[in-house]
Design an enzyme around this catalytic site. Structure first.
Site, PDB file in Angstrom:
ATOM      1  N   ASP A 148      50.084  17.070  43.738  1.00  0.00           N
ATOM      2  CA  ASP A 148      49.774  17.560  42.424  1.00  0.00           C
ATOM      3  C   ASP A 148      48.928  16.497  41.451  1.00  0.00           C
ATOM      4  O   ASP A 148      48.587  15.495  42.012  1.00  0.00           O
ATOM      5  CB  ASP A 148      51.256  17.830  41.691  1.00  0.00           C
ATOM      6  CG  ASP A 148      51.227  18.876  40.508  1.00  0.00           C
ATOM      7  OD1 ASP A 148      50.071  19.372  40.181  1.00  0.00           O
ATOM      8  OD2 ASP A 148      52.589  19.139  40.233  1.00  0.00           O
ATOM      9  N   TRP A 182      44.738  22.438  39.879  1.00  0.00           N
ATOM     10  CA  TRP A 182      44.770  23.524  39.145  1.00  0.00           C
ATOM     11  C   TRP A 182      43.369  24.069  38.779  1.00  0.00           C
ATOM     12  O   TRP A 182      42.946  24.752  37.605  1.00  0.00           O
ATOM     13  CB  TRP A 182      45.318  23.231  37.484  1.00  0.00           C
ATOM     14  CG  TRP A 182      46.521  22.234  37.887  1.00  0.00           C
ATOM     15  CD1 TRP A 182      47.814  22.872  38.492  1.00  0.00           C
ATOM     16  CD2 TRP A 182      46.798  21.087  37.061  1.00  0.00           C
ATOM     17  NE1 TRP A 182      48.587  21.837  38.540  1.00  0.00           N
ATOM     18  CE2 TRP A 182      48.230  20.920  37.570  1.00  0.00           C
ATOM     19  CE3 TRP A 182      46.177  20.431  36.294  1.00  0.00           C
ATOM     20  CZ2 TRP A 182      48.811  19.755  37.233  1.00  0.00           C
ATOM     21  CZ3 TRP A 182      46.722  19.105  35.814  1.00  0.00           C
ATOM     22  CH2 TRP A 182      48.266  18.619  36.386  1.00  0.00           C
ATOM     23  N   GLY A 183      42.355  23.901  39.434  1.00  0.00           N
ATOM     24  CA  GLY A 183      40.924  24.273  39.555  1.00  0.00           C
ATOM     25  C   GLY A 183      39.997  23.425  38.562  1.00  0.00           C
ATOM     26  O   GLY A 183      39.051  23.803  38.247  1.00  0.00           O
ATOM     27  N   ASN A 185      38.558  20.545  38.514  1.00  0.00           N
ATOM     28  CA  ASN A 185      37.378  20.017  39.049  1.00  0.00           C
ATOM     29  C   ASN A 185      36.857  20.577  40.051  1.00  0.00           C
ATOM     30  O   ASN A 185      36.217  20.308  41.015  1.00  0.00           O
ATOM     31  CB  ASN A 185      37.939  18.298  39.691  1.00  0.00           C
ATOM     32  CG  ASN A 185      38.436  17.553  38.467  1.00  0.00           C
ATOM     33  OD1 ASN A 185      37.933  16.970  37.557  1.00  0.00           O
ATOM     34  ND2 ASN A 185      39.647  17.643  38.539  1.00  0.00           N
ATOM     35  N   ASP A 203      49.312  27.300  36.164  1.00  0.00           N
ATOM     36  CA  ASP A 203      50.430  27.649  36.890  1.00  0.00           C
ATOM     37  C   ASP A 203      50.635  29.257  36.588  1.00  0.00           C
ATOM     38  O   ASP A 203      50.212  29.862  35.604  1.00  0.00           O
ATOM     39  CB  ASP A 203      51.852  27.152  36.381  1.00  0.00           C
ATOM     40  CG  ASP A 203      51.988  25.623  36.867  1.00  0.00           C
ATOM     41  OD1 ASP A 203      51.108  25.324  37.581  1.00  0.00           O
ATOM     42  OD2 ASP A 203      52.911  25.107  36.484  1.00  0.00           O
TER      43      ASP A 203
HETATM   44  C1  GLA Z   1      52.857  21.657  38.046  1.00  0.00           C
HETATM   45  C2  GLA Z   1      52.198  22.463  39.499  1.00  0.00           C
HETATM   46  C3  GLA Z   1      53.457  23.346  39.637  1.00  0.00           C
HETATM   47  C4  GLA Z   1      54.875  22.653  39.861  1.00  0.00           C
HETATM   48  C5  GLA Z   1      55.039  21.552  38.715  1.00  0.00           C
HETATM   49  C6  GLA Z   1      56.097  20.379  39.215  1.00  0.00           C
HETATM   50  O1  GLA Z   1      52.830  22.363  37.089  1.00  0.00           O
HETATM   51  O2  GLA Z   1      51.028  23.035  38.984  1.00  0.00           O
HETATM   52  O3  GLA Z   1      53.170  24.176  40.639  1.00  0.00           O
HETATM   53  O4  GLA Z   1      54.602  21.837  41.094  1.00  0.00           O
HETATM   54  O5  GLA Z   1      53.840  20.823  38.649  1.00  0.00           O
HETATM   55  O6  GLA Z   1      56.518  19.808  38.051  1.00  0.00           O
END
Ligand code: GLA
Length: 401
Positions: A148, A182-183, A185, A203
């Site tokens: 993450d 999360w895209g 970069n 998410d």
């Molecule tokens: C981020 C990720 C989620 C999850 C949470 C855990 O938001 O994008 O998919 O792994 O962290 O805290």
């Protein structure tokens, strides 16, 4: 001097040999389960064991699901040498025993960490401990790492993920690296040789078409996430997938929404990572998650995502080239009404805009199978008249006669 130069050259070439990801993994989009969408930080060893049991007894394992992935909050403290272990109250038997249990069911084990100093849930991150953590995961028998991007101020994404890639490679156990930044970069531009999949968006949220505002960030419903995939299909293929996030099937949406969500993730050759409670599934949820013809579309060896061919009256036509010259077509009705469609095959010019595959409707007759209805619809010599229920899908498999 000459000797030092030679030594440097040797060291550099060793580094070049070491610096790679594990090839041959995730040749089709990974399938499995992840704890986050349903359980967030409420994870413990009983949940993971029960989930592994349910993956087998529900038929999901036989359908192709493989990874049991524990997301955030499994962590205990680091010891005086910096080694991480599982939270002792929640995982009294320790992580190694849990991994062994999952393996004993014929499944694989995934774990979660973060490139920053803390995870998104405030647990110890891997920053500065990448090689040590990779050694620990390898020792436990981990097969998959979701990595993450919280608390990474001052870090560059590509470098941070390369560091973990190299750490995993040096630890020596083949581990799928799932990049979760999360895209932000644009990992599709640099991550092909770094990880095996990369998140393309923030998410997912358990709704059909909404944005859930969390203050400093938002999560998004199925259609919003789908729309964010535009332009990305050319970057994905065997061993390096776009990841529009884990699934919300079985978490409370209507059955038509779940069906459409699952089908579109398969059409996108997205990882099929269930995010619901596998021990308490309705038969409808099981039927969706284990629909073998849809899974076959997702897992097709060509590994090419569907493209959006046309949009009319709120119905999007998505087309996915398959190996052996077959094709999958999904009509996604985003409107609130049933829509009728008349597809005159001879008028269509279906060409994959990124990979050049061409459906040869003039010289080739394709048999048509309606997958969710489990019906045969003759072939492409006659126009196809079909109705698509509101906020639902119809998926066709076209095979050569
Ligand atoms: C981020 C990720 C989620 C999850 C949470 C855990 O938001 O994008 O998919 O792994 O962290 O805290």
């Amino acid at each position: 001097m000459k000797n030092i130069f030679l030594l440097l050259l040797i060291l550099m070439s060793i580094n070049i040999v070491l610096a790679q990801k594990f090839e041959d993994l995730a040749q089709t989009p990974p399938m499995g389960w992840n704890s986050w969408n349903k359980f967030a930080c409420n994870v413990d060893e009983d949940l993971i064991k029960q989930t592994a049991d349910a993956m087998v007894s529900s038929g999901m394992k036989d359908a192709g699901y493989e990874y049991i992935i524990i997301d955030d909050c499994w962590h205990g403290e680091r010891d005086e040498k910096g080694f991480i272990s599982a939270n002792k109250e929640r995982f009294p038997s320790g992580m190694k025993a849990l991994v062994d249990y999952v393996h004993s069911k014929g499944l694989k084990f995934g774990i979660y960490s973060d490139a920053g100093w803390q995870t998104c849930g405030g647990k110890p991150g891997s920053r500065g401990r990448e090689f040590q953590d990779a050694q620990t995961y390898a020792k436990w028998g981990v097969d998959y790492l979701k990595y993450d991007w919280c608390n990474t101020e001052g870090l560059k994404a590509e470098g941070a993920y390369l560091t973990m890639r190299d750490a995993l490679y040096e630890a020596g156990r083949p581990i799928v690296l799932s990049i979760c930044e999360w895209g932000q970069n644009k990992p599709w531009k640099w991550a092909e040789d770094v990880g095996h999949l990369w998140r393309t968006t923030g998410d997912i949220y358990n709704c059909w078409d909404c944005e859930e505002d969390h203050g400093t960030w938002s999560s998004f419903g199925v259609l919003r996430i789908l729309d964010m995939q535009e332009g990305l299909r050319k970057y994905a293929g065997p061993g390096h997938w776009n990841d529009p996030d884990m699934m919300e099937v079985g978490n409370g949406m209507k059955v038509n929404h779940d069906r459409a969500h699952f089908t579109m993730w398969a059409m996108l050759a997205a990882p099929l990572i269930a995010g619901n409670d596998l021990s308490n599934m309705t038969q409808e949820t099981i039927d969706i998650l284990t629909k073998k013809e849809i899974i076959a579309i997702s897992q097709d060896a060509l590994g090419i995502q569907a493209f959006k061919y046309q949009t009319k009256d709120g119905v999007e036509t998505w087309i996915k080239p398959l190996s052996n010259g077959d094709w999958a077509i999904t009509f996604l009705n985003r409107s609130k009404n049933e829509q009728k469609l008349n597809m005159k095959w001879e008028e269509q010019e279906i060409i994959d805009p990124d990979f050049g595959y061409k459906m040869n409707l003039a010289s080739q007759v394709y048999k048509i199978q309606n997958i969710w209805k489990e019906a045969n619809l003759k072939d492409t010599q006659k126009p196809l008249k079909i109705s698509i229920p509101a906020e639902d899908v119809v998926t066709l498999l076209l095979t050569k006669n």
